[in-house]
Design a protein around this motif. Structure first.
Motif, PDB file in Angstrom:
ATOM      1  N   GLU A 685       0.828  -1.204   0.000  1.00 44.03           N
ATOM      2  CA  GLU A 685       0.000   0.000   0.000  1.00 44.03           C
ATOM      3  C   GLU A 685       0.863   1.256   0.000  1.00 44.03           C
ATOM      4  OE1 GLU A 685      -3.558   2.116   2.639  1.00 44.03           O
ATOM      5  OE2 GLU A 685      -2.436   0.412   3.434  1.00 44.03           O
ATOM      6  N   VAL A 686       1.938   1.250   0.790  1.00 43.09           N
ATOM      7  CA  VAL A 686       2.845   2.394   0.822  1.00 43.09           C
ATOM      8  C   VAL A 686       3.488   2.598  -0.549  1.00 43.09           C
ATOM      9  CG1 VAL A 686       4.988   3.254   1.819  1.00 43.09           C
ATOM     10  CG2 VAL A 686       3.282   2.202   3.290  1.00 43.09           C
ATOM     11  N   ILE A 687       3.866   1.507  -1.200  1.00 46.00           N
ATOM     12  CA  ILE A 687       4.466   1.619  -2.535  1.00 46.00           C
ATOM     13  C   ILE A 687       3.465   2.198  -3.528  1.00 46.00           C
ATOM     14  CG2 ILE A 687       5.387   0.279  -4.458  1.00 46.00           C
ATOM     15  CD1 ILE A 687       6.581  -1.649  -2.413  1.00 46.00           C
ATOM     16  N   LYS A 688       2.212   1.766  -3.463  1.00 50.15           N
ATOM     17  CA  LYS A 688       1.190   2.249  -4.393  1.00 50.15           C
ATOM     18  C   LYS A 688       0.893   3.724  -4.176  1.00 50.15           C
ATOM     19  CE  LYS A 688      -2.496  -0.140  -4.952  1.00 50.15           C
ATOM     20  NZ  LYS A 688      -3.697  -0.942  -4.635  1.00 50.15           N
ATOM     21  N   LEU A 689       0.911   4.177  -2.919  1.00 47.08           N
ATOM     22  CA  LEU A 689       0.548   5.559  -2.619  1.00 47.08           C
ATOM     23  C   LEU A 689       1.701   6.531  -2.781  1.00 47.08           C
ATOM     24  CD1 LEU A 689      -1.677   5.001   0.559  1.00 47.08           C
ATOM     25  CD2 LEU A 689      -2.428   5.467  -1.783  1.00 47.08           C
ATOM     26  N   SER A 690       2.913   6.039  -2.962  1.00 44.82           N
ATOM     27  CA  SER A 690       4.053   6.930  -3.116  1.00 44.82           C
ATOM     28  C   SER A 690       4.042   7.562  -4.505  1.00 44.82           C
ATOM     29  CB  SER A 690       5.361   6.166  -2.901  1.00 44.82           C
ATOM     30  OG  SER A 690       5.553   5.221  -3.937  1.00 44.82           O
ATOM     31  N   THR A 691       4.733   8.701  -4.617  1.00 42.92           N
ATOM     32  CA  THR A 691       4.835   9.403  -5.889  1.00 42.92           C
ATOM     33  C   THR A 691       6.254   9.403  -6.434  1.00 42.92           C
ATOM     34  OG1 THR A 691       5.102  11.491  -4.698  1.00 42.92           O
ATOM     35  CG2 THR A 691       2.866  10.888  -5.397  1.00 42.92           C
TER      36      THR A 691
END
Length: 780
Positions: A685-691
């Motif tokens: 989830e953290v990877i998906k939400l990062s920019t």
């Protein structure tokens, strides 16, 4: 050469530097250590090495039109032919350069077989015409410089190739490192299949280097901040040394004439060059701290000289480091260590002289041992050795055991990671939820931080924060920024002090006499409420429910308005005028008639105005510097969980204030912690939400499944279901004997499988393998 221009001076002694025209991506030195080539996207020059500085000898970027063939990702100078260079271009070209050519353009051959950026080129150490390249397209190619095309193509059937290195001792062997964490060993005579493969790092392997003396030692460095030394001489690859660094490892080079020393530089965050003794991996042996930006290339000046190191950097400088000028971190380090165990035990190592003091009150929890010795019988002591240059310290280790039932661990980290909400709800609700999570886990500072972020960045008139903000007829109380409230209350504080006693007496009279809840003029529509004394907290503003209080406490009868209005206030009064109202007015009670002597300015300081005199909130940009400082504070304290969570929740409000490399460093640290605790879903989830681009691609790598034929065991080279060699179906269902084109499940014990539905139905009736091999299969 053609050009002789002095470009630099010395720093001190034999440590010298020069300024480059552009950032360098790679450097390489010639065989006799008198010249160095510097290559980058916008630079390709050769410098001479003299006693007092660098001298520019040749600029290889020639021509009116710039070509991508000059944009170099890597460069290597042949160690047998002094006039031969090779470069890896960002457009996928491999170029060789002959310095002996009489014309200005030294380009000799151009190979364009790679489809993507070439990351590495490597000459064979003893074969003059053999060149190896590794590309982002996942292929390695071997070129014979006497021919116009490659002679061999090696497919690791993996992600992009980051480094290739010929073995110094084995003529036919080379090593290749990949972005999926694997390292492969190949024989140049067998391009169809690698000789050996093993997983070296948890993440991309950026570099590798063969030991110049020990035949089977291979050093690798990766994004997991580790440098590992592998023994390849045994039947099974064995990790013999491991060095933990503070950032991703971009380059690794063995130090000449020193068996256990190697040099490393980082890909981000850290600008220093470290020389490590792999036998003491917890502190660098030496450090070079001259560069001001990321170091991109390192090379020892001569293969038999351990005292000169050359380096290039993104700060557009080229350095020659003298080893005697390097700083020694061990000289500044304290010989004490502290570490928590898995179950809360505390280990402490210190000088033996400090540990020999009499037992004090603080030693009550120290574990005792037979024989009366209160310390562990472990001593870190070595006999002095003339070749050992590390400081000699005799230390003793003590262990303090935690009390039974005490919870000293990382449960708070796991619970916080699982409970935090990073997306899917409005900003104010995310902050409120995370604040409650931190408060429940007994983390008051983090809880307060989330609350302050909600107040700082929430919209002033956002009615969705709570459903209990009812103070007037229309329903919702506008969200008033707490900072503007305090500023306004301070401005009115002096006038409130003068009339506080009269106001309270008048207010008490109105509350007692207003039994019929009469409405006053000016109560239609919403109003901004200001408390002159500013005695209510922000949370009290959000949780007042006057209707419910009136029902639960009948002894206090409140009107529909929290406080009766004294007079009608005009939206834009031209000048202060006395109130002209009559006692017999049906809209004014008797007690109000007695208080008509108040002037408009005095009544303004009491309770209500119909329009604020200035903006009720500060812009979010006002708080960005404070929030940035707060995030850096949490990161420096080691709480990257809080830094990354706030960064994701705030999004574009704060993201532009922090440079991308710092964000990437925080993300990588937090993801590494999550994966260590096996919190795979939270990590994804953290990877998906990062920019950050480097973070977003983490869950897009290693998604290709390479299969072998179930009959001949050869890799499947095409995209179909038929093997090219034995012409048999690669994956056949053991139940229906048809090709499986969708979801495939197999037994890890016997390797037979098939369609998921068919295997599930079969195992409901029988435990034996449907292929008839006799294995007892189990589906979980």
């Amino acid at each position: 050469m053609e050009k002789m221009t002095r470009v630099s001076g010395t720093v001190s002694g034999c440590t010298m530097f020069c300024h480059l025209d552009a950032p360098a991506n790679a450097i390489s030195v010639c065989r006799d250590a008198t010249q160095v080539v510097v290559a980058g996207r916008n630079i390709f020059k050769i410098y001479g090495l003299e006693e007092d500085g660098f001298v520019e000898r040749l600029n290889l970027r020639v021509g009116r039109k710039p070509s991508l063939n000059f944009s170099c990702a890597d460069v290597m100078w042949h160690q047998m032919e002094e006039n031969l260079l090779a470069t890896a271009a960002t457009n996928g070209a491999v170029v060789t350069w002959n310095l002996a050519r009489p014309c200005r353009n030294k380009q000799e051959q151009l190979f364009t077989e790679h489809k993507r950026t070439v990351n590495k080129v490597c000459f064979h150490p003893t074969e003059v015409n053999m060149l190896l390249s590794g590309s982002q397209d996942g292929f390695m190619k071997c070129f014979d410089l006497r021919k116009k095309e490659s002679v061999s193509t090696f497919s690791g059937q993996s992600e992009s190739v980051r480094d290739v290195q010929f073995s110094i001792k084995d003529y036919f062997t080379f090593a290749a490192s990949f972005e999926n964490g694997n390292v492969q060993l190949w024989d140049i005579r067998r391009p169809d299949r690698y000789e050996r493969m093993f997983t070296a790092h948890t993440g991309p392997v950026f570099c590798c280097d063969w030991h110049p003396e020990d035949r089977g030692w291979l050093a690798t460095g990766g994004r997991d901040k580790m440098v590992k030394v592998w023994d390849m001489s045994t039947n099974r690859v064995k990790e013999i040394y491991c060095v933990q660094t503070i950032a991703s490892v971009a380059r690794v080079k063995w130090r000449p004439e020193r068996r256990y020393h190697l040099a490393t530089c980082s890909m981000m965050v850290d600008h220093n060059i470290y020389v490590w003794d792999v036998r003491r991996p917890f502190i660098p042996f030496a450090t070079f701290e001259e560069h001001k930006d990321v170091t991109t290339g390192i090379v020892w000046r001569h293969q038999h000289d351990p005292y000169f190191l050359l380096s290039g950097s993104k700060d557009s400088t080229l350095y020659q480091h003298m080893f005697k000028d390097a700083s020694r971190p061990v000289d500044r380090a304290n010989p004490e260590g502290l570490c928590f165990g898995l179950f809360g035990d505390l280990a402490f190592a210190a000088k033996e002289s400090l540990m020999s003091a009499p037992q004090s009150v603080g030693d009550v929890g120290r574990k005792t041992y037979p024989g009366g010795d209160r310390r562990y019988p472990i001593f870190f002591f070595k006999k002095p050795d003339v070749t050992e240059q590390f400081a000699q310290v005799s230390s003793a280790l003590s262990v303090f055991e935690s009390e039974a039932g005490s919870s000293v661990g990382m449960d708070w980290f796991i619970n916080t990671a699982q409970s935090y909400l990073l997306s899917g709800k409005p900003f104010a609700e995310l902050c409120e939820h995370n604040a409650q999570v931190a408060k429940r886990l007994n983390r008051p500072q983090e809880s307060t931080t989330w609350t302050m972020l909600r107040i700082m960045f929430s919209e002033p008139a956002n009615p969705s924060l709570s459903s209990n903000h009812n103070l007037n007829k229309s329903g919702n109380l506008p969200l008033v920024n707490s900072f503007s409230m305090k500023e306004m209350s301070a401005a009115l504080n002096e006038r409130n002090k003068e009339n506080r006693q009269d106001n309270l007496h008048s207010l008490e009279t109105n509350l007692n006499n207003n039994d019929e809840n009469e409405e006053t003029e000016g109560s239609e529509g919403q109003a901004e409420y200001l408390f002159g004394d500013a005695e209510l907290d922000d949370d009290d503003l959000y949780s007042m429910e006057h209707d419910n209080q009136a029902a639960e406490e009948p002894e206090y009868l409140l009107p529909q308005e929290a406080f009766p209005l004294r007079h009608e206030i005009m939206d834009h009064p031209s000048a202060p005028e006395p109130v002209q109202e009559k006692p017999e007015s049906p809209h004014v009670s008797g007690s109000e008639a007695e208080s008509t002597c108040l002037t408009p300015m005095e009544s303004f300081s009491l309770i209500s105005v119909s329009q604020l005199l200035f903006s009720p909130h500060l812009p979010p940009k006002f708080f960005c510097p404070i929030v940035k400082e707060m995030l850096c504070y949490y990161a420096e304290q080691g709480d990257v969980q809080m830094a990354v969570s706030v960064l994701i929740v705030l999004g574009d409000r704060i993201r532009k204030e922090i440079d991308e490399l710092t964000q990437e460093h925080w993300y990588m640290s937090y993801i590494d912690l999550l994966q260590r605790f096996e919190l795979w879903n939270v990590s994804n989830e953290v990877i998906k939400l990062s920019t950050c681009g480097a973070i977003m691609c983490l869950n897009q790598t290693s998604t290709t499944l390479h299969i072998n034929c179930s009959n001949c065991k050869r890799p499947m080279s095409n995209k179909g279901w038929i093997c090219d060699r034995c012409h048999q179906c690669a994956s056949v269902c053991a139940v229906c004997h048809h090709v499986v084109k969708g979801l495939f499940v197999w037994c890890q014990g016997c390797s037979h499988g098939g369609h998921l539905e068919h295997v599930m139905e079969w195992l409901k009736q029988s435990k034996h393998c449907p292929a008839g091999c006799g294995h007892l299969c189990e589906y979980t």
